[in-house]
Motif scaffolding. Structure first.
Motif, PDB file in Angstrom:
ATOM      1  N   ARG A 100       9.489  -0.382   3.644  1.00 49.24           N
ATOM      2  CA  ARG A 100      10.835   0.203   3.694  1.00 49.24           C
ATOM      3  C   ARG A 100      10.868   1.615   3.143  1.00 49.24           C
ATOM      4  N   ALA A 101      10.058   1.867   2.131  1.00 50.15           N
ATOM      5  CA  ALA A 101      10.075   3.209   1.517  1.00 50.15           C
ATOM      6  C   ALA A 101       8.810   3.435   0.711  1.00 50.15           C
ATOM      7  N   LEU A 102       8.398   4.703   0.633  1.00 48.94           N
ATOM      8  CA  LEU A 102       7.298   5.059  -0.266  1.00 48.94           C
ATOM      9  C   LEU A 102       7.732   6.311  -1.011  1.00 48.94           C
ATOM     10  N   ASP A 103       7.744   6.238  -2.316  1.00 49.09           N
ATOM     11  CA  ASP A 103       8.162   7.368  -3.139  1.00 49.09           C
ATOM     12  C   ASP A 103       6.926   7.851  -3.896  1.00 49.09           C
ATOM     13  N   ALA A 104       6.288   8.881  -3.329  1.00 41.20           N
ATOM     14  CA  ALA A 104       4.998   9.321  -3.892  1.00 41.20           C
ATOM     15  C   ALA A 104       5.169   9.857  -5.311  1.00 41.20           C
ATOM     16  N   LEU A 105       6.277  10.545  -5.558  1.00 39.07           N
ATOM     17  CA  LEU A 105       6.492  11.112  -6.886  1.00 39.07           C
ATOM     18  C   LEU A 105       6.782  10.018  -7.917  1.00 39.07           C
ATOM     19  N   ASN A 106       7.449   8.982  -7.481  1.00 43.62           N
ATOM     20  CA  ASN A 106       7.734   7.839  -8.375  1.00 43.62           C
ATOM     21  C   ASN A 106       6.563   6.861  -8.427  1.00 43.62           C
ATOM     22  N   PHE A 107       5.538   7.107  -7.596  1.00 42.96           N
ATOM     23  CA  PHE A 107       4.393   6.198  -7.501  1.00 42.96           C
ATOM     24  C   PHE A 107       4.863   4.765  -7.221  1.00 42.96           C
ATOM     25  N   THR A 108       5.713   4.625  -6.190  1.00 38.40           N
ATOM     26  CA  THR A 108       6.170   3.281  -5.806  1.00 38.40           C
ATOM     27  C   THR A 108       6.203   3.125  -4.296  1.00 38.40           C
ATOM     28  N   ILE A 109       6.095   1.886  -3.891  1.00 40.82           N
ATOM     29  CA  ILE A 109       6.244   1.523  -2.481  1.00 40.82           C
ATOM     30  C   ILE A 109       7.165   0.308  -2.425  1.00 40.82           C
ATOM     31  N   THR A 110       8.056   0.293  -1.433  1.00 40.55           N
ATOM     32  CA  THR A 110       8.937  -0.862  -1.264  1.00 40.55           C
ATOM     33  C   THR A 110       8.632  -1.470   0.097  1.00 40.55           C
ATOM     34  N   ALA A 111       8.273  -2.730   0.078  1.00 41.31           N
ATOM     35  CA  ALA A 111       7.839  -3.380   1.323  1.00 41.31           C
ATOM     36  C   ALA A 111       8.448  -4.754   1.438  1.00 41.31           C
ATOM     37  N   GLU A 112       8.563  -5.216   2.686  1.00 42.44           N
ATOM     38  CA  GLU A 112       9.071  -6.565   2.924  1.00 42.44           C
ATOM     39  C   GLU A 112       7.976  -7.599   2.669  1.00 42.44           C
ATOM     40  N   ALA A 113       8.438  -8.823   2.415  1.00 43.96           N
ATOM     41  CA  ALA A 113       7.529  -9.895   1.977  1.00 43.96           C
ATOM     42  C   ALA A 113       6.378 -10.158   2.949  1.00 43.96           C
ATOM     43  N   GLY A 114       6.642  -9.996   4.251  1.00 42.99           N
ATOM     44  CA  GLY A 114       5.618 -10.337   5.233  1.00 42.99           C
ATOM     45  C   GLY A 114       4.604  -9.238   5.485  1.00 42.99           C
ATOM     46  N   CYS A 115       4.697  -8.151   4.737  1.00 39.89           N
ATOM     47  CA  CYS A 115       3.747  -7.047   4.905  1.00 39.89           C
ATOM     48  C   CYS A 115       2.351  -7.525   4.480  1.00 39.89           C
ATOM     49  N   VAL A 116       1.387  -7.382   5.368  1.00 40.70           N
ATOM     50  CA  VAL A 116       0.011  -7.809   5.053  1.00 40.70           C
ATOM     51  C   VAL A 116      -0.554  -6.889   3.970  1.00 40.70           C
ATOM     52  N   LEU A 117      -1.236  -7.474   3.000  1.00 40.17           N
ATOM     53  CA  LEU A 117      -1.720  -6.698   1.854  1.00 40.17           C
ATOM     54  C   LEU A 117      -2.538  -5.472   2.276  1.00 40.17           C
ATOM     55  N   ALA A 118      -3.434  -5.644   3.243  1.00 37.44           N
ATOM     56  CA  ALA A 118      -4.269  -4.508   3.664  1.00 37.44           C
ATOM     57  C   ALA A 118      -3.418  -3.381   4.263  1.00 37.44           C
ATOM     58  N   GLU A 119      -2.324  -3.745   4.938  1.00 36.15           N
ATOM     59  CA  GLU A 119      -1.426  -2.725   5.509  1.00 36.15           C
ATOM     60  C   GLU A 119      -0.753  -1.933   4.392  1.00 36.15           C
ATOM     61  N   LEU A 120      -0.396  -2.632   3.357  1.00 35.74           N
ATOM     62  CA  LEU A 120       0.232  -1.992   2.202  1.00 35.74           C
ATOM     63  C   LEU A 120      -0.745  -1.026   1.533  1.00 35.74           C
ATOM     64  N   GLN A 121      -1.991  -1.476   1.403  1.00 31.24           N
ATOM     65  CA  GLN A 121      -3.032  -0.610   0.825  1.00 31.24           C
ATOM     66  C   GLN A 121      -3.185   0.646   1.677  1.00 31.24           C
ATOM     67  N   ARG A 122      -3.160   0.450   3.007  1.00 34.66           N
ATOM     68  CA  ARG A 122      -3.328   1.597   3.913  1.00 34.66           C
ATOM     69  C   ARG A 122      -2.144   2.554   3.816  1.00 34.66           C
ATOM     70  N   ALA A 123      -0.938   2.012   3.711  1.00 28.46           N
ATOM     71  CA  ALA A 123       0.253   2.867   3.601  1.00 28.46           C
ATOM     72  C   ALA A 123       0.161   3.709   2.326  1.00 28.46           C
ATOM     73  N   ALA A 124      -0.306   3.118   1.253  1.00 24.47           N
ATOM     74  CA  ALA A 124      -0.448   3.848  -0.014  1.00 24.47           C
ATOM     75  C   ALA A 124      -1.494   4.951   0.136  1.00 24.47           C
ATOM     76  N   GLU A 125      -2.608   4.598   0.769  1.00 19.94           N
ATOM     77  CA  GLU A 125      -3.708   5.548   0.937  1.00 19.94           C
ATOM     78  C   GLU A 125      -3.261   6.761   1.761  1.00 19.94           C
TER      79      GLU A 125
END
Ligand code: MLT
Ligand code: ZN
Length: 470
Positions: A100-125
């Motif tokens: 849903r959101a990635l706040d690079a300055l706040n060092f946070t990511i907001t994601a829905e429950a069904g987001c696959v962990l590897a996808e979340l890692q990739r979004a952060a990267e």
């Protein structure tokens, strides 16, 4: 209140999610399967909502009709927490997979429950950040399940469990109302920390639908070594040295037993003996930093040279490239994947204080061998967190089914030692169905009573994942 007939309720539930959100026949099979092969789900319906609003509507209908709700993420859990029973509905969160959101300055990511962990890692990267939760199932497990089970994995030593990585949650409560606690705050002292109730609750208090999670600077230097050691005591001595000598840059510290290495050399594909000679124990050591030019390689060289000088480490290899690093981690991952090749395996996922890891492994190995000569302890895992997957492989040639019937008997032997050493009977996989009786046996009465009060307060109808944990 009039009770709603289950068939009517199921028709209404299906209408909420529409045809795309209902899995039937062969399509429902993956959701009924259970990782360990110990259980199989059955359910009145498998529902796959596409939004928090749909989850809320589903739970509201279930509460009205008193239908048990079985939440499920990627269905990769190892304790049977996502298994459904025939009088309830299985709600799989896999379609709710948006970041849903990635706040690079706040060092946070907001994601829905069904987001696959590897996808979340990739979004952060992609935003030059690190989401450090990492585990074997990361290609298919989902963040909602990771949080519901307070997942651990290979980076806990440095970054903490799923619990420590969570700043906020959105949860559908057992009456269908939505609690929006999606805050991205490091500091917030406004009463009870409600999110912590839902993390590790295995879906028994509500359904996590989204989370705001901590991100970190991405590592710039990573050094990885595999070393051979004579005694498990030496492994733990090396651990303490590694933490201190590297300026606390230790990110991973994993135990690999010779039996595990032999197993993957025999049954795995593309593995070779990693060191010249064979050793009873191996440690996979990783250090990392986000600071460029930190000369971590020098620190690792110095650490290992001193440990060899002290006769702690017998031999070792340091990865010279990312490919070699991945090869070393592939050995570690295969330990878990390949263990069934040796036959029946009775599992334990325990933790003890780090200072007691060696004593635990020695004592528990002796105790199980005394009960069943020929049994093969296969202890591996996150010893830097005091977490040992103390799995027991059947004696060679034994009847698998006969061996597995002794699951509870060996659990008791091992867990008695764990508890005597001040440890826990579930370090990272959770309670689910597999360890429910063990929790009831070992938890202090006041602890169980308090947990039951929390459950009754939040889920008075007892519809959320009934039969799990408590
Ligand atoms: C691991 O650390 O490899 C897993 O948690 C253990 C398992 O799959 O049994
Ligand atoms: Zn593990």
């Amino acid at each position: 209140m009039d009770t709603v007939a289950p068939a009517d309720a199921v028709a209404r539930l299906k209408a909420v999610v529409g045809p795309k959100g209902v899995a039937e026949g062969a399509d429902a099979e993956p959701y009924f399967h259970e990782q360990r092969g110990l259980y199989r789900s059955v359910a009145l319906a498998v529902l796959r909502p596409a939004s928090t609003d749909e989850v809320a509507k589903l739970v509201t209908i279930c509460a009205e009709a008193r239908l048990p709700v079985y939440p499920q993420g990627g269905n990769t859990g190892l304790a049977g927490g996502a298994v459904a029973a025939k009088n309830g509905v299985l709600i799989n969160l896999g379609r709710m997979n948006r970041v849903r959101a990635l706040d690079a300055l706040n060092f946070t990511i907001t994601a829905e429950a069904g987001c696959v962990l590897a996808e979340l890692q990739r979004a952060a990267e992609a935003a030059d950040r690190l989401f450090p939760l990492s585990l074997g199932a990361e290609g298919s497990c989902q963040i909602g399940g990771n949080l519901s089970t307070n997942a651990g994995g290979i980076n806990v030593l440095r970054y903490g469990n799923a619990r420590e990585l969570t700043l906020g949650l959105e949860v559908v409560l057992p009456d269908g109302r939505v609690w929006n606690g999606l805050r991205g705050l490091r500091k917030n002292n406004t009463g009870y920390d409600l999110k912590q109730l839902f993390i590790g609750a295995e879906g028994t208090l509500g359904i996590i639908t989204a989370a705001t999670l901590k991100l970190f600077p991405r590592p710039r230097e990573v050094e990885t070594a595999l070393v051979g050691l004579k005694r498990v005591e030496d492994v733990m001595e090396l651990f303490a040295r590694a933490r201190t000598a590297t300026g606390d840059q230790l990110t991973g510290f994993e135990l690999i037993p010779r039996i595990g290495l032999d197993n993957i050399l025999q049954y795995g594909e593309g593995f070779r003996e990693p060191l010249v000679a064979k050793h009873p124990w191996y440690a996979l050591v990783e250090i990392s930093t986000s600071r460029g030019g930190a000369h971590l390689r020098e620190a690792l060289d110095d650490l290992l040279a001193a440990a060899m000088e002290a006769d702690l480490v017998q031999d070792g290899t340091i990865a010279e490239s990312e490919t070699q690093r991945r090869e070393l981690w592939r050995i570690r991952a295969a330990l878990a994947e390949q263990q069934e090749k040796l036959g029946g395996s009775i599992k334990h996922d325990v933790s003890v204080p780090i200072s007691k890891v060696a004593e635990f492994i020695v004592r528990a190995s002796a105790a199980v061998s005394e009960r069943l000569p020929g049994i093969r302890p296969y202890p591996f895992g996150h010893v830097g967190d005091g977490n040992i997957h103390f799995n027991l492989t059947q004696p060679p040639g034994a009847e698998k089914a006969v061996f597995l019937k002794r699951w509870a008997e060996f659990n008791r032997i091992v867990h008695d030692i764990v508890v005597a050493l001040g440890g826990s009977i579930s370090a990272e996989h959770g309670i689910g169905l597999v360890r429910r009786d063990e929790l009831a046996h070992y938890a202090a009465p006041l602890e169980l009573e308090t947990m039951r009060k929390v459950k009754a307060a939040l889920d008075p109808l007892g519809i959320m994942n009934p039969g799990k944990v408590l």
